[in-house]
Design a protein around this motif. Structure first.
Motif, PDB file in Angstrom:
ATOM      1  N   SER A  37     -19.002  33.132  -4.478  1.00 55.77           N
ATOM      2  CA  SER A  37     -19.613  33.446  -5.774  1.00 55.77           C
ATOM      3  C   SER A  37     -19.398  32.213  -6.651  1.00 55.77           C
ATOM      4  O   SER A  37     -18.266  31.697  -6.710  1.00 55.77           O
ATOM      5  N   GLY A  53     -22.500  45.809  -8.999  1.00 55.72           N
ATOM      6  CA  GLY A  53     -23.082  45.917 -10.330  1.00 55.72           C
ATOM      7  C   GLY A  53     -24.528  45.459 -10.335  1.00 55.72           C
ATOM      8  O   GLY A  53     -25.369  46.031 -11.038  1.00 55.72           O
ATOM      9  N   TYR A 105     -25.315  39.400 -18.830  1.00 56.49           N
ATOM     10  CA  TYR A 105     -25.562  39.249 -17.389  1.00 56.49           C
ATOM     11  C   TYR A 105     -25.531  40.620 -16.744  1.00 56.49           C
ATOM     12  O   TYR A 105     -24.616  41.417 -17.002  1.00 56.49           O
ATOM     13  N   HIS A 106     -26.569  40.868 -15.935  1.00 58.19           N
ATOM     14  CA  HIS A 106     -26.680  42.189 -15.297  1.00 58.19           C
ATOM     15  C   HIS A 106     -26.826  42.039 -13.793  1.00 58.19           C
ATOM     16  O   HIS A 106     -27.515  42.815 -13.129  1.00 58.19           O
ATOM     17  N   GLY A 107     -26.192  40.968 -13.231  1.00 52.46           N
ATOM     18  CA  GLY A 107     -26.317  40.741 -11.807  1.00 52.46           C
ATOM     19  C   GLY A 107     -27.484  39.823 -11.496  1.00 52.46           C
ATOM     20  O   GLY A 107     -28.170  39.326 -12.405  1.00 52.46           O
ATOM     21  N   GLU A 142     -25.364  44.776 -22.345  1.00 54.06           N
ATOM     22  CA  GLU A 142     -23.905  44.945 -22.263  1.00 54.06           C
ATOM     23  C   GLU A 142     -23.444  45.325 -23.662  1.00 54.06           C
ATOM     24  O   GLU A 142     -23.576  44.504 -24.589  1.00 54.06           O
ATOM     25  N   ASP A 184     -25.174  48.603 -19.767  1.00 53.31           N
ATOM     26  CA  ASP A 184     -24.546  48.010 -18.588  1.00 53.31           C
ATOM     27  C   ASP A 184     -23.037  47.983 -18.843  1.00 53.31           C
ATOM     28  O   ASP A 184     -22.536  47.099 -19.535  1.00 53.31           O
ATOM     29  N   VAL A 214     -20.757  47.854 -16.417  1.00 51.28           N
ATOM     30  CA  VAL A 214     -20.083  47.383 -15.197  1.00 51.28           C
ATOM     31  C   VAL A 214     -18.718  46.801 -15.546  1.00 51.28           C
ATOM     32  O   VAL A 214     -17.731  47.001 -14.839  1.00 51.28           O
ATOM     33  N   MET A 215     -18.648  46.086 -16.656  1.00 47.69           N
ATOM     34  CA  MET A 215     -17.379  45.463 -17.066  1.00 47.69           C
ATOM     35  C   MET A 215     -16.629  46.332 -18.090  1.00 47.69           C
ATOM     36  O   MET A 215     -15.410  46.467 -18.018  1.00 47.69           O
ATOM     37  N   LYS A 225     -16.927  47.565 -10.620  1.00 49.42           N
ATOM     38  CA  LYS A 225     -15.579  47.023 -10.848  1.00 49.42           C
ATOM     39  C   LYS A 225     -14.477  48.099 -10.796  1.00 49.42           C
ATOM     40  O   LYS A 225     -14.054  48.522  -9.725  1.00 49.42           O
ATOM     41  N   GLU A 271     -16.735  33.114 -19.952  1.00 51.14           N
ATOM     42  CA  GLU A 271     -16.291  34.317 -19.234  1.00 51.14           C
ATOM     43  C   GLU A 271     -15.248  35.017 -20.099  1.00 51.14           C
ATOM     44  O   GLU A 271     -14.550  34.376 -20.890  1.00 51.14           O
TER      45      GLU A 271
HETATM   46  P1  KE4 Z   1     -21.720  42.369  -9.297  1.00 51.19           P
HETATM   47  O1  KE4 Z   1     -23.058  42.358  -8.598  1.00 51.19           O
HETATM   48  O2  KE4 Z   1     -21.083  40.985  -9.368  1.00 51.19           O
HETATM   49  O3  KE4 Z   1     -20.759  43.441  -8.738  1.00 51.19           O
HETATM   50  O4  KE4 Z   1     -21.947  42.858 -10.814  1.00 51.19           O
HETATM   51  C1  KE4 Z   1     -22.881  42.157 -11.607  1.00 51.19           C
HETATM   52  C2  KE4 Z   1     -22.553  42.419 -13.065  1.00 51.19           C
HETATM   53  C3  KE4 Z   1     -23.350  43.293 -13.786  1.00 51.19           C
HETATM   54  N1  KE4 Z   1     -23.086  43.585 -15.080  1.00 51.19           N
HETATM   55  C4  KE4 Z   1     -22.023  43.030 -15.711  1.00 51.19           C
HETATM   56  C5  KE4 Z   1     -21.757  43.372 -17.137  1.00 51.19           C
HETATM   57  C6  KE4 Z   1     -21.176  42.125 -15.018  1.00 51.19           C
HETATM   58  O5  KE4 Z   1     -20.117  41.576 -15.669  1.00 51.19           O
HETATM   59  C7  KE4 Z   1     -21.438  41.814 -13.676  1.00 51.19           C
HETATM   60  C8  KE4 Z   1     -20.587  40.820 -12.889  1.00 51.19           C
HETATM   61  N2  KE4 Z   1     -19.641  40.089 -13.651  1.00 51.19           N
HETATM   62  C9  KE4 Z   1     -19.280  38.786 -13.173  1.00 51.19           C
HETATM   63  C10 KE4 Z   1     -18.207  38.231 -14.127  1.00 51.19           C
HETATM   64  N3  KE4 Z   1     -18.769  37.478 -15.165  1.00 51.19           N
HETATM   65  C11 KE4 Z   1     -18.847  38.779 -11.748  1.00 51.19           C
HETATM   66  C12 KE4 Z   1     -18.152  37.522 -11.285  1.00 51.19           C
HETATM   67  C13 KE4 Z   1     -18.969  36.773 -10.283  1.00 51.19           C
HETATM   68  O6  KE4 Z   1     -20.206  36.710 -10.433  1.00 51.19           O
HETATM   69  O7  KE4 Z   1     -18.333  36.234  -9.352  1.00 51.19           O
END
Ligand code: KE4
Length: 428
Positions: free
Chosen positions: A24, A118, A145-147, A207, A240, A242-243, A268, A401
């Protein structure tokens, strides 16, 4: 001092097998320079590198480690579940338990679907909102950020009313053309965008407390405004979380701010460190999902018994004691310590915090959105990051971050971190 011999050897080999040596991008330390260390193990508030250095960890594997690493309840649950098998591909009881727990924590969730990240959760929630409303366009916000689904890797168009442009190679312009990207905390931009696209916007995804451009918080009334204008225009409001989910309160940011979105995305924490995602909300929307309705979504390992066991243990442990009061107290103590360190060193730092999520921006200006965050002195942050690492404190390897406090961080850890910051800030 953080020795690097083993990590350097591993990274050299990783570079031969894995693009950029990482699975990543943020892990590659490109935003701060240098090479990443490799972690051999993690326990409580600390990670141990392959070279044997122990670091106080404020990344917490980007949020899941709210109880610290290797919490005995979580490890025990995974071990017990593993004895019964690792994946069945047919319903298992822990999926029902997890769904019930999410609903108990988050009243806006009538029904919930598990997935594996996420990214999947957010991608699926947007598809679901589009299928439910039969509209194609959606609004996201700069700095959120939403993935990495194609239609989400989009940067703002030339004006707030124009459609986005791809923010990654490999994303066809066509895949970005339904994505509207607006500044966060800007009420007028949302009003204008909805007016300019009347009846065509399926969803607003946000978010509620953005943690992917550092950390900034919604201005008073902003989330309430979004709730009202989406309800008035038949637009699905997607939080969102996720965090922020299960972190900023047992019911996430929506509990903290008293907002009831139509759909929410999670990840998460509900996986206890194992791969997980989930999205849920209003039954009339969720029931559009296959096999009930026409919106397709699927996943081989969705509801995986190991991830469910880990997540259930995490949620039950979080509810068992006074975790959220502890997280708030530790977050406040860390904020006070880092603010004092910056002040004593005469270094301008804007420190944003919401509960156990935080970010110190190297700027003397307030930070309410991405444009503000971009004023931060990234070179100074990089020097601070490496200085703290040398002092045994691992912060997120990017100015953009969020950092995370866990229930495993002790007052002594927080004090040691503040002392390290006071020492490092003087060198910046
Ligand atoms: P994942 O696909 O990485 O599980 O989740 C995407 C995602 C979606 N929504 C929010 C609010 C998120 O913070 C994330 C992922 N967060 C990042 C940290 N900034 C993951 C770290 C990385 O990409 O390695």
């Amino acid at each position: 001092m953080v020795t690097r011999t083993q990590s350097e050897a591993l990274f050299a080999e990783a570079l031969r097998h894995i693009p950029g040596g990482v699975n990543s991008p943020v892990r590659a330390f490109r935003a701060v320079g240098g090479q990443p260390f490799f972690v051999q193990s993690a326990k409580g508030a600390r990670v141990t590198t392959v070279d044997g250095d122990e670091l106080i960890d404020y990344v917490g594997t980007w949020g899941p480690a709210i109880l610290g690493h290797s919490h005995p309840k979580i490890i025990g649950a995974i071990k017990a579940a593993a004895d019964h098998g690792t994946s069945f591909g047919i319903p298992n009881p822990s999926e029902v338990t997890m769904a019930r727990l999410i609903k108990q924590h988050v009243p806006s969730v009538d029904k919930v679907r598990m997935c594996n990240s996420g990214t999947e959760a957010c991608m699926s929630a947007i598809r679901l909102a589009r299928g439910f409303t039969r509209r194609d366009k959606f609004i996201k916000f700069d700095g959120c950020y939403h993935g990495h689904a194609d239609h989400l890797l989009v940067k703002a168009g030339s004006g707030a009313l124009t459609f986005g442009h791809p923010d990654s190679a490999g994303v066809p312009a066509d895949f970005a053309k339904h994505t509207l990207v607006l500044p966060f905390n800007d009420v007028d931009a949302v009003k204008a965008s909805i007016a300019a696209n009347a009846g065509e916007i399926a969803a607003i995804i946000i978010e509620p407390v953005p943690g992917n451009a550092g950390l900034f918080t919604p201005r008073p009334g902003y989330l309430e405004f979004l709730r009202q204008i989406t309800a008035d225009n038949g637009i699905v409001l997607i939080f969102d979380e996720v965090m922020t989910g299960f972190r900023l309160a047992p019911g996430g940011a929506q509990e903290r701010f008293g907002i009831k979105p139509d759909l929410s995305c999670f990840g998460k924490i509900i996986g206890g460190g194992l791969p997980v995602g989930a999205f849920g909300g209003r039954a009339d929307i969720m029931d559009c999902l296959a096999p009930l309705g026409p919106v397709y979504q699927a996943g081989t390992l969705s509801g995986n018994p190991l991830a469910m066991a880990a997540g259930i243990a995490a949620l039950e442990e979080l509810r068992a004691g006074d975790a959220y009061a502890q997280l708030e107290a530790s977050g406040a103590a860390l904020e006070a310590g880092l603010r004092d360190a910056a002040k004593s060193a005469g270094v301008p730092v804007t420190f944003n915090r919401c509960g156990s999520m935080f970010c110190g921006y190297f700027t003397d200006q307030p930070v309410h959105n991405l444009a503000d965050a971009m004023h931060s002195d990234r070179a100074r942050f990089a020097k601070y990051f490496h200085g703290m690492l040398t002092e045994g404190v691992y912060l997120a390897p990017s100015q953009f971050e969020a950092g995370f406090v866990s229930t495993a961080h002790t007052p002594a850890d927080i004090e040691a971190t503040a002392r390290a910051a006071a020492k490092v800030m003087k060198t910046l």
